[in-house]
Design a protein around this motif. Structure first.
Motif, PDB file in Angstrom:
ATOM      1  N   ALA A 136       4.518   2.944   6.330  1.00 49.86           N
ATOM      2  CA  ALA A 136       5.115   2.866   4.988  1.00 49.86           C
ATOM      3  C   ALA A 136       5.054   1.440   4.449  1.00 49.86           C
ATOM      4  O   ALA A 136       4.756   1.228   3.258  1.00 49.86           O
TER       5      ALA A 136
ATOM      6  N   TYR B  47       1.851   0.558   2.924  1.00 49.90           N
ATOM      7  CA  TYR B  47       1.675   1.140   1.594  1.00 49.90           C
ATOM      8  C   TYR B  47       2.628   0.530   0.567  1.00 49.90           C
ATOM      9  O   TYR B  47       2.648   0.950  -0.591  1.00 49.90           O
TER      10      TYR B  47
ATOM     11  N   VAL C 172       5.881   0.879   0.412  1.00 48.60           N
ATOM     12  CA  VAL C 172       7.005   1.756   0.073  1.00 48.60           C
ATOM     13  C   VAL C 172       8.092   1.560   1.125  1.00 48.60           C
ATOM     14  O   VAL C 172       7.879   0.880   2.133  1.00 48.60           O
TER      15      VAL C 172
ATOM     16  N   ALA D 178      11.114   6.111   5.065  1.00 50.64           N
ATOM     17  CA  ALA D 178      10.043   6.842   5.759  1.00 50.64           C
ATOM     18  C   ALA D 178      10.380   7.040   7.224  1.00 50.64           C
ATOM     19  O   ALA D 178      10.118   8.105   7.800  1.00 50.64           O
TER      20      ALA D 178
ATOM     21  N   THR E  77       5.046  10.227   6.571  1.00 51.54           N
ATOM     22  CA  THR E  77       4.946   9.020   5.752  1.00 51.54           C
ATOM     23  C   THR E  77       3.923   9.194   4.635  1.00 51.54           C
ATOM     24  O   THR E  77       4.127   8.706   3.512  1.00 51.54           O
ATOM     25  N   GLU E  78       2.813   9.884   4.928  1.00 50.29           N
ATOM     26  CA  GLU E  78       1.822  10.142   3.876  1.00 50.29           C
ATOM     27  C   GLU E  78       2.428  11.001   2.766  1.00 50.29           C
ATOM     28  O   GLU E  78       2.202  10.754   1.579  1.00 50.29           O
TER      29      GLU E  78
ATOM     30  N   ARG F  87       4.914   8.704   0.783  1.00 50.67           N
ATOM     31  CA  ARG F  87       4.306   7.678  -0.087  1.00 50.67           C
ATOM     32  C   ARG F  87       3.550   8.305  -1.259  1.00 50.67           C
ATOM     33  O   ARG F  87       3.495   7.721  -2.345  1.00 50.67           O
TER      34      ARG F  87
ATOM     35  N   GLN G 181       4.464   7.002  -4.816  1.00 54.67           N
ATOM     36  CA  GLN G 181       3.444   6.305  -5.602  1.00 54.67           C
ATOM     37  C   GLN G 181       3.051   7.064  -6.864  1.00 54.67           C
ATOM     38  O   GLN G 181       2.659   6.460  -7.860  1.00 54.67           O
TER      39      GLN G 181
END
Length: 425
Positions: free
Chosen positions: A97, A100, A102, A107, A147-148, A151, A155
């Protein structure tokens, strides 16, 4: 020939290695596992303390803590080894995270909740066995996937926004609400499908699909040999090859250490030769390439002033497996002469270590020791207090000195001649 080899390394190997080394998910796995490493090392210390082969020490401790003192030491072991995967689920998600940009905390919390969600419950409680090394593969997958999901929602701004006057902590919690709902619901459905139609749980299913193949590769002689070659080849162009290897193999090798630890404490046969401790303690003595042997030669045998200075600079940190001063100062990187023994020495040490343990001559590594632990001490601790581990490290150091010696003489003589020519000029 030398120019062709260097061009190949620069044009083909270096870009590929840089790309792999910077891959976000592999970096997150590596950094996440490293974060929890100190706890596992502390747990390993308590494993060793409970199994010291010294009757006088054991009797002395028993008079202080009682006859059940060994089981009391297990309190620390359980608080470290037995929650390894649970902690890694958080740290891997946190690391990814952050890459990225975030919230790593949000996360990480979501990842832990998701990991607990997919973990089997028995008699009203979570099965503790899946929270340790047995659950590492699920922890990695959950950490990355959750986490994907998190984010992507953040985002793309698919979140609940509160007014600016709301405290930041409260605002962050509502930002995580929608992605958390989606993620937990998704994994809840997956769990139901796996248990209903697969007649198993997610942990066992993932281990069969992912863990077993990697365990076969990483736990075998050929797999370990390839790991060493991969490491040394990439280090030859200045890329930390060991980090690349660990990003794939570290979960399996840590699990092997824990399985060895359990067998050691139970008095059973130790199942694995290759594991994380085996590689760091008996192969990478002085860091990659077994550079402690070269450092000893530079320190004690150099005629060249420059080589002597490199020995003074490089020898002390190399004792603690920090070999960057030699890698880039000598240098070893992009040095065709030294790269030959740099590749050969760890392969020979690996073969000697593997064969001696497979024949029962040397005790297997059963606990996790710091990668920076100096030789002799490291060999003794890694094997649970066996002198055979010390002897094996000494043998490997001597072997590495022998392998490096003729190549050391070449570079030392070359440097010595160049220094004399400069003086004459």
């Amino acid at each position: 020939m030398q120019e062709k080899v260097q061009n190949f390394m620069d044009e083909k190997l270096l870009p590929w290695g840089v790309k792999i080394g910077g891959e976000k998910h592999l970096v997150a796995i590596r950094d996440g596992l490293v974060t929890t490493m100190p706890l596992i090392i502390v747990g390993s210390i308590f494993v060793i303390l409970s199994s010291i082969p010294w009757a006088g020490f054991n009797q002395f401790i028993a008079t202080i803590f009682g006859v059940e003192w060994q089981s009391k030491l297990d309190f620390v072991v359980q608080a470290t080894f037995n929650i390894m995967a649970l902690l890694d689920a958080f740290t891997i998600a946190y690391s990814l995270a952050n890459s990225y940009k975030v919230s790593g905390i949000s996360a990480g919390v979501l990842s832990v909740a998701t990991f607990v969600l997919v973990t089997p419950i028995q008699e009203g409680g979570i099965q503790i066995g899946y929270l340790g090394s047995r659950g590492l593969f699920v922890a990695i997958i959950v950490g990355l996937v959750s986490t994907e999901i998190f984010r992507i929602f953040v985002q793309k701004n698919i979140v609940i926004k509160l007014p600016e006057n709301v405290p930041p902590a409260v605002s962050r919690s509502f930002v995580a609400l929608i992605p958390s709902t989606v993620c937990l619901t998704l994994f809840w459905v997956i769990r139901l499908l796996v248990e209903t139609y697969g007649n198993t749980n997610i942990h066992d299913l993932i281990y069969k699909i992912v863990g077993q193949p990697i365990s076969i590769i990483g736990g075998g002689f050929i797999g370990g040999l390839f790991a060493i070659l991969f490491t040394t080849v990439f280090w030859s162009v200045g890329i930390h090859g060991w980090d690349l290897v660990l990003s794939v193999m570290q979960p399996t090798w840590l699990q092997f250490v824990d399985e060895n630890r359990i067998a050691f404490q139970s008095g059973e046969a130790i199942p694995h030769i290759i594991n994380y401790t085996f590689m760091n303690t008996f192969v990478w003595i002085g860091g990659s390439g077994v550079l402690l042997g070269l450092a000893i030669l530079l320190f004690f045998k150099s005629k060249s002033k420059y080589m002597k200075e490199m020995g003074k600079i490089g020898f002390p940190p190399t004792v603690f497996a920090v070999n960057e001063p030699l890698m880039f100062g000598l240098p070893v990187v992009m040095n065709p002469i030294i790269l030959i023994p740099y590749v050969i020495a760890p392969i020979v040490c690996y073969i000697i270590s593997y064969v001696s343990m497979s024949l029962g001559i040397v005790a297997k590594a059963v606990v996790l020791v710091p990668w920076s632990m100096p030789p002799i001490i490291g060999g003794y601790l890694a094997t649970g207090g066996h002198i055979s581990g010390v002897i094996l490290q000494i043998v490997n150091i001597i072997i590495s000195i022998i392998i490096y010696y003729p190549f050391f003489k070449i570079i030392d003589r070359k440097s010595y001649i160049e220094e004399n020519e400069e003086k004459e000029n």
